[in-house]
Design a protein around this motif. Structure first.
Motif, PDB file in Angstrom:
ATOM      1  N   UNK A  10      44.049  18.248 -16.045  1.00  0.00           N
ATOM      2  CA  UNK A  10      43.734  19.540 -16.670  1.00  0.00           C
ATOM      3  C   UNK A  10      42.796  19.373 -17.855  1.00  0.00           C
ATOM      4  N   UNK A  11      42.239  20.501 -18.254  1.00  0.00           N
ATOM      5  CA  UNK A  11      41.444  20.601 -19.477  1.00  0.00           C
ATOM      6  C   UNK A  11      42.183  21.556 -20.402  1.00  0.00           C
ATOM      7  N   UNK A  12      41.935  21.450 -21.692  1.00  0.00           N
ATOM      8  CA  UNK A  12      42.593  22.351 -22.641  1.00  0.00           C
ATOM      9  C   UNK A  12      41.555  23.134 -23.427  1.00  0.00           C
ATOM     10  N   UNK A  13      41.986  24.283 -23.888  1.00  0.00           N
ATOM     11  CA  UNK A  13      41.170  25.096 -24.789  1.00  0.00           C
ATOM     12  C   UNK A  13      42.112  25.735 -25.798  1.00  0.00           C
ATOM     13  N   UNK A  14      41.721  25.694 -27.044  1.00  0.00           N
ATOM     14  CA  UNK A  14      42.480  26.351 -28.103  1.00  0.00           C
ATOM     15  C   UNK A  14      41.757  27.648 -28.414  1.00  0.00           C
ATOM     16  N   UNK A  15      42.440  28.762 -28.206  1.00  0.00           N
ATOM     17  CA  UNK A  15      41.834  30.079 -28.424  1.00  0.00           C
ATOM     18  C   UNK A  15      42.522  30.728 -29.612  1.00  0.00           C
ATOM     19  N   UNK A  16      41.717  31.169 -30.564  1.00  0.00           N
ATOM     20  CA  UNK A  16      42.223  31.829 -31.757  1.00  0.00           C
ATOM     21  C   UNK A  16      41.846  33.306 -31.710  1.00  0.00           C
ATOM     22  N   UNK A  17      42.846  34.162 -31.863  1.00  0.00           N
ATOM     23  CA  UNK A  17      42.622  35.606 -31.919  1.00  0.00           C
ATOM     24  C   UNK A  17      43.231  36.129 -33.211  1.00  0.00           C
ATOM     25  N   UNK A  18      43.094  37.414 -33.437  1.00  0.00           N
ATOM     26  CA  UNK A  18      43.671  38.007 -34.646  1.00  0.00           C
ATOM     27  C   UNK A  18      45.191  37.916 -34.656  1.00  0.00           C
ATOM     28  N   UNK A  19      45.801  37.744 -33.477  1.00  0.00           N
ATOM     29  CA  UNK A  19      47.260  37.655 -33.409  1.00  0.00           C
ATOM     30  C   UNK A  19      47.775  36.219 -33.391  1.00  0.00           C
ATOM     31  N   UNK A  20      46.882  35.219 -33.464  1.00  0.00           N
ATOM     32  CA  UNK A  20      47.329  33.829 -33.518  1.00  0.00           C
ATOM     33  C   UNK A  20      46.521  32.926 -32.618  1.00  0.00           C
ATOM     34  N   UNK A  38      51.661  24.324 -28.225  1.00  0.00           N
ATOM     35  CA  UNK A  38      50.741  23.657 -29.149  1.00  0.00           C
ATOM     36  C   UNK A  38      49.823  22.752 -28.345  1.00  0.00           C
ATOM     37  N   UNK A  39      48.709  22.320 -28.923  1.00  0.00           N
ATOM     38  CA  UNK A  39      47.800  21.438 -28.178  1.00  0.00           C
ATOM     39  C   UNK A  39      48.501  20.147 -27.754  1.00  0.00           C
ATOM     40  N   UNK A  40      48.308  19.733 -26.506  1.00  0.00           N
ATOM     41  CA  UNK A  40      48.934  18.493 -26.045  1.00  0.00           C
ATOM     42  C   UNK A  40      48.268  17.262 -26.654  1.00  0.00           C
ATOM     43  N   UNK A  41      49.053  16.209 -26.771  1.00  0.00           N
ATOM     44  CA  UNK A  41      48.564  14.917 -27.240  1.00  0.00           C
ATOM     45  C   UNK A  41      48.403  14.015 -26.026  1.00  0.00           C
ATOM     46  N   UNK A  52      52.009  33.787 -20.701  1.00  0.00           N
ATOM     47  CA  UNK A  52      50.614  34.109 -20.993  1.00  0.00           C
ATOM     48  C   UNK A  52      50.538  35.259 -22.014  1.00  0.00           C
ATOM     49  N   UNK A  53      49.639  35.168 -22.994  1.00  0.00           N
ATOM     50  CA  UNK A  53      49.467  36.271 -23.933  1.00  0.00           C
ATOM     51  C   UNK A  53      48.856  37.484 -23.213  1.00  0.00           C
TER      52      UNK A  53
END
Length: 109
Positions: A10-20, A38-41, A52-53
């Motif tokens: 898999x690939x990861x993406x950290x998405x930041x919105x106004x709600x977190x 949280x982001x995987x290590x 899912x948000x």
């Protein structure tokens, strides 16, 4: 083994919105996405899967299927693995993932 040398499915993406913030896991081959707390290590156990948000529907409009916590937490013994290739079944036998989520999002691909 250095983090750069660790393979994953898999690939990861950290998405930041106004709600977190949300961490998205995008399967390398299948058009599915999941979310974790949280982001995987690299090489470590994945963080807990989360629902899912609300904004994740955008992935569905792009042709991806959202995976929910119940599906990802399903014991692998209860899942239909009949469509897995022989090589994939060998990997399952070696690594022994216990859930669908561990099978789909792993560091051993």
């Amino acid at each position: 083994m250095t983090p750069a040398a660790v393979a994953s499915s898999f690939h990861t993406a950290l998405i930041t919105t106004s709600s977190g913030r949300s961490t998205v896991l995008c399967h390398e081959v299948l058009p599915v996405v999941a979310f974790v707390a949280s982001p995987p290590q690299a090489g470590a156990s994945l963080p807990e899967f989360t629902p899912p948000p609300t904004w994740a529907a955008a992935f569905e409009m792009g042709g991806f299927r959202l995976l929910d916590v119940d599906e990802l937490s399903m014991p692998l013994a209860s899942a239909d693995t009949s469509e897995l290739a022989e090589e994939e079944l060998e990997q399952v036998g070696y690594w022994r993932p216990s859930t669908v989520g561990e099978l789909m999002f792993n560091w051993w691909d």
